[in-house]
Motif scaffolding. Structure first.
Motif, PDB file in Angstrom:
ATOM      1  N   SER A 142      16.545   3.726 -22.265  1.00 22.47           N
ATOM      2  CA  SER A 142      17.174   3.730 -23.722  1.00 22.47           C
ATOM      3  C   SER A 142      15.851   3.988 -24.709  1.00 22.47           C
ATOM      4  O   SER A 142      16.449   4.660 -25.691  1.00 22.47           O
ATOM      5  N   VAL A 143      14.793   4.309 -24.325  1.00 23.85           N
ATOM      6  CA  VAL A 143      13.494   4.799 -25.067  1.00 23.85           C
ATOM      7  C   VAL A 143      13.527   6.230 -24.725  1.00 23.85           C
ATOM      8  O   VAL A 143      13.561   6.893 -25.686  1.00 23.85           O
ATOM      9  N   ASN A 144      13.517   6.633 -23.534  1.00 26.36           N
ATOM     10  CA  ASN A 144      13.551   7.842 -23.235  1.00 26.36           C
ATOM     11  C   ASN A 144      14.378   8.223 -21.887  1.00 26.36           C
ATOM     12  O   ASN A 144      13.678   7.616 -20.692  1.00 26.36           O
ATOM     13  N   PRO A 145      15.055   8.917 -21.460  1.00 22.28           N
ATOM     14  CA  PRO A 145      15.793   8.877 -20.321  1.00 22.28           C
ATOM     15  C   PRO A 145      15.056   9.790 -19.243  1.00 22.28           C
ATOM     16  O   PRO A 145      15.131   9.619 -17.921  1.00 22.28           O
ATOM     17  N   SER A 146      13.844  10.481 -19.703  1.00 25.17           N
ATOM     18  CA  SER A 146      12.952  11.248 -18.802  1.00 25.17           C
ATOM     19  C   SER A 146      11.779  10.171 -18.093  1.00 25.17           C
ATOM     20  O   SER A 146      11.271  10.726 -17.365  1.00 25.17           O
ATOM     21  N   ILE A 147      11.871   9.034 -18.656  1.00 24.01           N
ATOM     22  CA  ILE A 147      10.749   8.037 -18.132  1.00 24.01           C
ATOM     23  C   ILE A 147      11.155   7.716 -16.805  1.00 24.01           C
ATOM     24  O   ILE A 147      12.393   7.119 -16.794  1.00 24.01           O
ATOM     25  N   GLN A 148      10.422   7.703 -15.774  1.00 21.18           N
ATOM     26  CA  GLN A 148      10.713   7.065 -14.590  1.00 21.18           C
ATOM     27  C   GLN A 148       9.879   5.922 -14.084  1.00 21.18           C
ATOM     28  O   GLN A 148       8.784   5.962 -14.581  1.00 21.18           O
ATOM     29  N   ILE A 149      10.480   5.012 -13.618  1.00 25.47           N
ATOM     30  CA  ILE A 149       9.708   3.872 -13.252  1.00 25.47           C
ATOM     31  C   ILE A 149       9.886   3.704 -11.447  1.00 25.47           C
ATOM     32  O   ILE A 149      10.967   3.975 -10.912  1.00 25.47           O
ATOM     33  N   TYR A 150       9.110   3.061 -10.868  1.00 24.97           N
ATOM     34  CA  TYR A 150       8.872   2.854  -9.349  1.00 24.97           C
ATOM     35  C   TYR A 150       8.429   1.532  -9.266  1.00 24.97           C
ATOM     36  O   TYR A 150       7.575   0.913  -9.977  1.00 24.97           O
ATOM     37  N   ILE A 151       8.999   0.849  -8.299  1.00 27.45           N
ATOM     38  CA  ILE A 151       8.721  -0.498  -7.930  1.00 27.45           C
ATOM     39  C   ILE A 151       8.434  -0.671  -6.479  1.00 27.45           C
ATOM     40  O   ILE A 151       9.413  -0.190  -5.599  1.00 27.45           O
ATOM     41  N   GLY A 152       7.056  -1.214  -5.976  1.00 23.85           N
ATOM     42  CA  GLY A 152       6.925  -1.276  -4.597  1.00 23.85           C
ATOM     43  C   GLY A 152       6.728  -2.819  -4.234  1.00 23.85           C
ATOM     44  O   GLY A 152       6.100  -3.330  -5.196  1.00 23.85           O
ATOM     45  N   VAL A 153       7.569  -3.349  -3.447  1.00 19.48           N
ATOM     46  CA  VAL A 153       7.557  -4.719  -3.368  1.00 19.48           C
ATOM     47  C   VAL A 153       6.652  -5.294  -1.857  1.00 19.48           C
ATOM     48  O   VAL A 153       6.907  -4.589  -0.780  1.00 19.48           O
ATOM     49  N   GLY A 154       6.035  -6.020  -1.920  1.00 20.70           N
ATOM     50  CA  GLY A 154       4.897  -6.492  -0.909  1.00 20.70           C
ATOM     51  C   GLY A 154       5.413  -7.596  -0.179  1.00 20.70           C
ATOM     52  O   GLY A 154       6.564  -7.958  -0.263  1.00 20.70           O
ATOM     53  N   GLY A 155       4.917  -7.955   0.955  1.00 22.48           N
ATOM     54  CA  GLY A 155       5.550  -9.028   1.806  1.00 22.48           C
ATOM     55  C   GLY A 155       5.300 -10.239   1.029  1.00 22.48           C
ATOM     56  O   GLY A 155       4.554 -10.499   0.053  1.00 22.48           O
ATOM     57  N   LYS A 156       6.121 -11.491   1.749  1.00 25.76           N
ATOM     58  CA  LYS A 156       6.048 -12.943   1.168  1.00 25.76           C
ATOM     59  C   LYS A 156       4.690 -13.374   1.373  1.00 25.76           C
ATOM     60  O   LYS A 156       3.905 -13.022   2.376  1.00 25.76           O
ATOM     61  N   THR A 157       4.270 -14.403   0.486  1.00 24.98           N
ATOM     62  CA  THR A 157       3.150 -15.093   0.600  1.00 24.98           C
ATOM     63  C   THR A 157       3.189 -16.525   1.168  1.00 24.98           C
ATOM     64  O   THR A 157       4.361 -17.203   0.767  1.00 24.98           O
ATOM     65  N   ASN A 158       2.569 -17.371   2.102  1.00 28.79           N
ATOM     66  CA  ASN A 158       2.695 -18.687   2.206  1.00 28.79           C
ATOM     67  C   ASN A 158       1.523 -19.186   1.938  1.00 28.79           C
ATOM     68  O   ASN A 158       1.645 -20.638   2.028  1.00 28.79           O
ATOM     69  N   ARG A 159       0.455 -18.743   1.486  1.00 36.72           N
ATOM     70  CA  ARG A 159      -0.854 -19.479   1.286  1.00 36.72           C
ATOM     71  C   ARG A 159      -1.553 -18.489   0.025  1.00 36.72           C
ATOM     72  O   ARG A 159      -1.078 -17.257  -0.142  1.00 36.72           O
ATOM     73  N   ILE A 160      -2.543 -19.106  -0.439  1.00 36.22           N
ATOM     74  CA  ILE A 160      -3.119 -18.318  -1.747  1.00 36.22           C
ATOM     75  C   ILE A 160      -3.839 -16.992  -1.070  1.00 36.22           C
ATOM     76  O   ILE A 160      -3.667 -16.054  -1.723  1.00 36.22           O
ATOM     77  N   GLU A 161      -4.323 -17.206  -0.089  1.00 29.14           N
ATOM     78  CA  GLU A 161      -5.097 -15.862   0.438  1.00 29.14           C
ATOM     79  C   GLU A 161      -4.061 -14.842   0.773  1.00 29.14           C
ATOM     80  O   GLU A 161      -4.252 -13.451   1.118  1.00 29.14           O
ATOM     81  N   ASP A 162      -2.650 -15.034   0.904  1.00 29.43           N
ATOM     82  CA  ASP A 162      -1.770 -13.770   1.208  1.00 29.43           C
ATOM     83  C   ASP A 162      -1.321 -13.002   0.059  1.00 29.43           C
ATOM     84  O   ASP A 162      -0.870 -12.059   0.078  1.00 29.43           O
ATOM     85  N   TYR A 163      -1.820 -13.555  -1.312  1.00 32.82           N
ATOM     86  CA  TYR A 163      -1.452 -12.743  -2.423  1.00 32.82           C
ATOM     87  C   TYR A 163      -2.240 -11.470  -2.385  1.00 32.82           C
ATOM     88  O   TYR A 163      -1.573 -10.409  -2.692  1.00 32.82           O
ATOM     89  N   ASN A 164      -3.578 -11.238  -1.867  1.00 36.85           N
ATOM     90  CA  ASN A 164      -4.104 -10.201  -1.943  1.00 36.85           C
ATOM     91  C   ASN A 164      -3.248  -9.208  -0.959  1.00 36.85           C
ATOM     92  O   ASN A 164      -3.504  -8.056  -1.209  1.00 36.85           O
ATOM     93  N   ASP A 165      -3.045  -9.708   0.182  1.00 35.76           N
ATOM     94  CA  ASP A 165      -2.380  -8.711   1.221  1.00 35.76           C
ATOM     95  C   ASP A 165      -1.000  -8.240   0.705  1.00 35.76           C
ATOM     96  O   ASP A 165      -0.642  -7.137   0.855  1.00 35.76           O
ATOM     97  N   SER A 166      -0.233  -9.180  -0.325  1.00 36.25           N
ATOM     98  CA  SER A 166       0.792  -8.795  -0.759  1.00 36.25           C
ATOM     99  C   SER A 166       0.690  -7.780  -1.708  1.00 36.25           C
ATOM    100  O   SER A 166       1.872  -6.933  -1.798  1.00 36.25           O
ATOM    101  N   TYR A 167      -0.192  -7.861  -2.400  1.00 39.33           N
ATOM    102  CA  TYR A 167      -0.672  -6.941  -3.502  1.00 39.33           C
ATOM    103  C   TYR A 167      -0.970  -5.870  -3.023  1.00 39.33           C
ATOM    104  O   TYR A 167      -0.421  -4.531  -3.382  1.00 39.33           O
ATOM    105  N   LYS A 168      -1.787  -5.493  -1.846  1.00 41.58           N
ATOM    106  CA  LYS A 168      -2.117  -4.316  -1.420  1.00 41.58           C
ATOM    107  C   LYS A 168      -0.969  -3.584  -0.756  1.00 41.58           C
ATOM    108  O   LYS A 168      -0.897  -2.347  -0.813  1.00 41.58           O
ATOM    109  N   GLN A 169      -0.101  -4.547  -0.255  1.00 47.07           N
ATOM    110  CA  GLN A 169       1.146  -3.728   0.285  1.00 47.07           C
ATOM    111  C   GLN A 169       2.117  -3.204  -0.687  1.00 47.07           C
ATOM    112  O   GLN A 169       2.597  -2.277  -0.507  1.00 47.07           O
TER     113      GLN A 169
END
Length: 741
Positions: A585-612
């Motif tokens: 709606s702002v500009n049809p030429s703007i492109q967005i991309y989404i990369g989704v990491g793996g699931k987290t089971n504990r707090i330490e997993d958030y770093n891995d999910s972010y890197k993924q």
């Protein structure tokens, strides 16, 4: 001889009578006395059957006095006559005289009276023509034509007497007018009281049926009706003056007698401040005497009316300023007491007495306060705003007036609320542009400044919260969590159950490149920030339990697995599609991309999910541009490659396998891309040439050149695996061609 003597004696008698009559006429003080004496003298001396005096009013001859049995002289002898007509210039004899142009009605009227003989006397003195006198006989009477000179000269004397009588009457009217002014018009009277007296005097003095006053509004270029008026006629409230119109266009009989209406200007210091207007003359048309009366009134009351208007405006301005100051204090008080924008909107509503709407910088409603009867105006306003969204977004200082759906006149005013060099929101009113004078505009600027301060205060609070959140995210995504308790404490404060399984996603966006645009980094960053704000608002309204943050150029989304009840891939595709609509709606030429990491089971997993998520986002931008979104867990071989942490070994491997292509003296990038497509098409020559849009022979030439440069057999499965692995690592770690050259 005797007949000659009789004619001479008769001529002398006529001359003597005319001289005597002329001497007597100058003694009278009124026009009525002058005309009556003139008729009586003719009636008695010439034993005539009909005498009438017609006076000229513009191009009309109007019967003023007559004597003798007559049928319809009042209407029959009421007609138009050109200024050059012989009736007004010469003495005429009838009925055998010649008929000049425009005199047919006159001759027909005299014939209708059955006059056998008649003659006229023009009442003219120098260039001033007053009219004529008619003497008629029902029986034939021989006329002494030689006496024409006497009658013409007598007409001049009568004209002088009429002029003197009119001047005396004018002086008397002035004296009476001055007495009337002294008795009825008092300095300090309100403008309504003055106008009431003036229109009453105008009606009674001119025998009009209606009268009113219009005052000129020089701010809006129009004449505005000033009540009260006299009579039953309904007068228009406004008479607009445009570039093609004059006062004569609006008032055709401006200072012009002889019509069914009459208007005189009200002038002060050579400036027209309004007009005095009468209409509906009871006995025909307005005369010069009526015009004299109105001009006299105008001369003596214009200054008084203007002073009364200025005094009234001063009182109204003072009262309005007092009211504005009170509301300004209330508004300032609410701002200091940190009242909500809704409370401030209500105060501004009471200040201006019109419906108010406050929009944020994305043109979304924040608060509103509508007048009674306008409560259902929100949707029409938002519709009008949506239609002109691009125009509104460019506002910086001046307001914009729009017409609501179904209306032609602009009734929607929009002011930008700005601060610290950027747009913060928009202030909207339902009103009319002409109502916003300099005082109102000054007041609204002050109100907007207070709104801007409130916006800035709220923005500072939000920015502070975002900074705390970013700091929290940085700790959460660090390789080793240093203060676990602090992270848990922050999550508790934000009502976020960090221990539940989540996925971390990274969103990136690319803006269209324009010529020279690569230098405007600040503008590009501002555009990204605005888009990110809109995306955050969309997420907060549709995905209430999703957390958002920013880490450098990366936009972070953290979503609980409970949102994926209908499947992980459908959920993230829906998120991507929803956010894509915003950027489109702002500009049809703007492109967005989404990369989704793996699931987290504990707090330490958030770093891995972010890197993924980061590496998956890199792959989406290079390999899955059309889909725009990908899950790390579905990338198969890329998932294994992600476990390789020795970056120097990875770069060395990629460089060894692919850099010879980039050192080719020709276009090495073409060979680099050709090999990638060839491997992706499993070595199929036809599919590869079609994908590259080149001829088969060109492809075969390039493949030969690649074999020579890399010193490998492209038909060998191990060699092809190594090359494909190099390309995957190249994409996964976001290498650039210069990095592996």
């Amino acid at each position: 001889m005797n007949n000659m003597n009789k004619r001479e004696r008769l001529k002398q008698k006529i001359e003597s009578h005319l001289r005597h009559t002329a001497r007597q006429l100058v003694k009278f003080d009124t026009l009525e006395e002058t005309l009556n004496y003139l008729m009586d003298s003719f009636w008695m001396e010439f034993t005539c059957d009909f005498v009438a005096i017609l006076l000229k009013s513009d191009n009309l001859l109007v019967p003023k006095a007559w004597k003798g049995e007559t049928r319809q002289v009042e209407t029959a002898l009421y007609f138009q006559v050109p200024s050059e007509s012989k009736l007004l210039q010469e003495a005429l004899w009838g009925p055998n005289g010649s008929i000049g142009e425009g005199e047919e009605e006159f001759h027909m009227a005299l014939e209708a009276e059955n006059l056998s003989t008649w003659f006229t006397v023009p009442l003219k003195e120098r260039e001033k023509t007053f009219g004529l006198c008619i003497i008629g006989f029902r029986n034939f009477v021989p006329l002494i034509l030689e006496a024409e000179t006497y009658f013409v000269e007598f007409g001049r004397d009568v004209a002088v007497a009429i002029g003197l009588a009119k001047e005396k009457e004018r002086q008397k009217r002035k004296i009476k007018g001055m007495e009337w002014l002294r008795e009825n018009i008092f300095p300090g009277s309100s403008i309504e009281q003055m106008v009431e007296k003036i229109v009453d005097r105008a009606v009674k003095g001119t025998m009009a049926q209606s009268a009113c006053v219009y005052l000129y509004d020089d701010q809006h270029f129009r004449f505005t009706y000033q009540p009260p008026s006299f009579g039953l006629e309904t007068f228009r409230e406004h008479l607009i003056m445009d570039e093609n119109s004059t006062i004569m266009t609006l008032f055709p009989y401006l200072e012009l007698a002889g019509g069914t209406e009459l208007t005189v200007p009200l002038v002060v210091n050579l400036k027209t401040i309004g007009v005095l207007h009468v209409s509906g003359k009871e006995n025909g048309y307005f005369t010069e005497e009526d015009l004299d009366l109105l001009e006299f009134l105008s001369l003596h009351v214009s200054t008084l009316i203007e002073n009364a208007r200025l005094y009234q405006n001063e009182i109204e301005s003072r009262s309005r300023l007092q009211r504005i100051m009170y509301h300004q204090q209330e508004l300032m008080k609410k701002a200091i007491e940190e009242e909500s924008l809704g409370q401030m909107t209500k105060t501004v509503n009471s200040l201006f007495g019109c419906s108010i709407l406050l929009l944020d910088r994305f043109i979304r409603p924040i608060s509103h306060c509508f007048l009674h009867g306008e409560e259902d105006m929100l949707n029409p306003i938002l519709q009008a705003v949506k239609e002109h969204e691009m125009k509104i977004a460019t506002l910086r200082s001046k307001e914009l007036w729009l017409a609501l759906p179904g209306n032609e006149e602009p009734t929607l005013g929009i002011w930008p609320v700005t601060g610290v060099g950027q747009s913060l929101g928009y202030f909207v009113v339902i009103s009319r542009p002409e109502l916003w004078d300099s005082v109102n505009r000054l007041t609204i600027n002050n109100a907007i400044s207070l709104f801007a301060n409130e916006f800035i205060k709220q923005k500072l609070v939000l920015d502070a919260k975002e900074q705390v959140k970013e700091s929290f995210i940085n700790q959460l995504f660090s390789h080793q969590v240093e203060d676990l308790n602090q992270i848990v404490q922050y999550a508790s404060l934000t009502h976020w159950n960090i221990m539940d399984p989540h996925r971390v996603a990274v969103l990136s966006m690319t803006l269209p490149e324009k010529q020279g645009d690569h230098l405007h980094l600040i503008d590009r960053e501002e555009t990204k920030s605005k888009l990110w704000d809109q995306i955050k608002f969309k997420i907060s309204s549709e995905y209430t339990n999703m957390m958002t943050s920013r880490k450098g150029d990366e936009f972070i989304l953290i979503s609980p697995l409970t949102n994926e009840t209908k499947g992980t891939e459908p959920y993230w595709k829906r998120v991507f599609g929803s956010l894509k609509k915003i950027t489109h709606s702002v500009n049809p030429s703007i492109q967005i991309y989404i990369g989704v990491g793996g699931k987290t089971n504990r707090i330490e997993d958030y770093n891995d999910s972010y890197k993924q998520a980061v590496q998956t986002n890199n792959l989406v931008r290079h390999r899955f541009v059309k889909t725009g979104v990908a899950l790390f867990e579905e990338l198969e071989s890329y998932t294994m490659l992600h476990q390789i942490n020795d970056m120097s070994s990875i770069r060395l491997f990629v460089k060894k396998k692919l850099s010879p292509l980039l050192h080719f003296d020709g276009n090495g990038a073409d060979l680099f891309h050709t090999l990638r497509v060839y491997l992706e098409r499993n070595g199929n020559i036809k599919e590869t040439s079609d994908a590259l849009f080149i001829h088969r022979s060109t492809l075969l030439y390039r493949l030969d050149k690649i074999r020579d440069l890399l010193q490998i057999d492209l038909n060998d499965s191990d060699q092809r695996f190594n090359l494909m692995l190099a390309y995957k690592l190249f994409d996964l770690h976001r290498f650039t061609l210069p990095q592996i050259r």
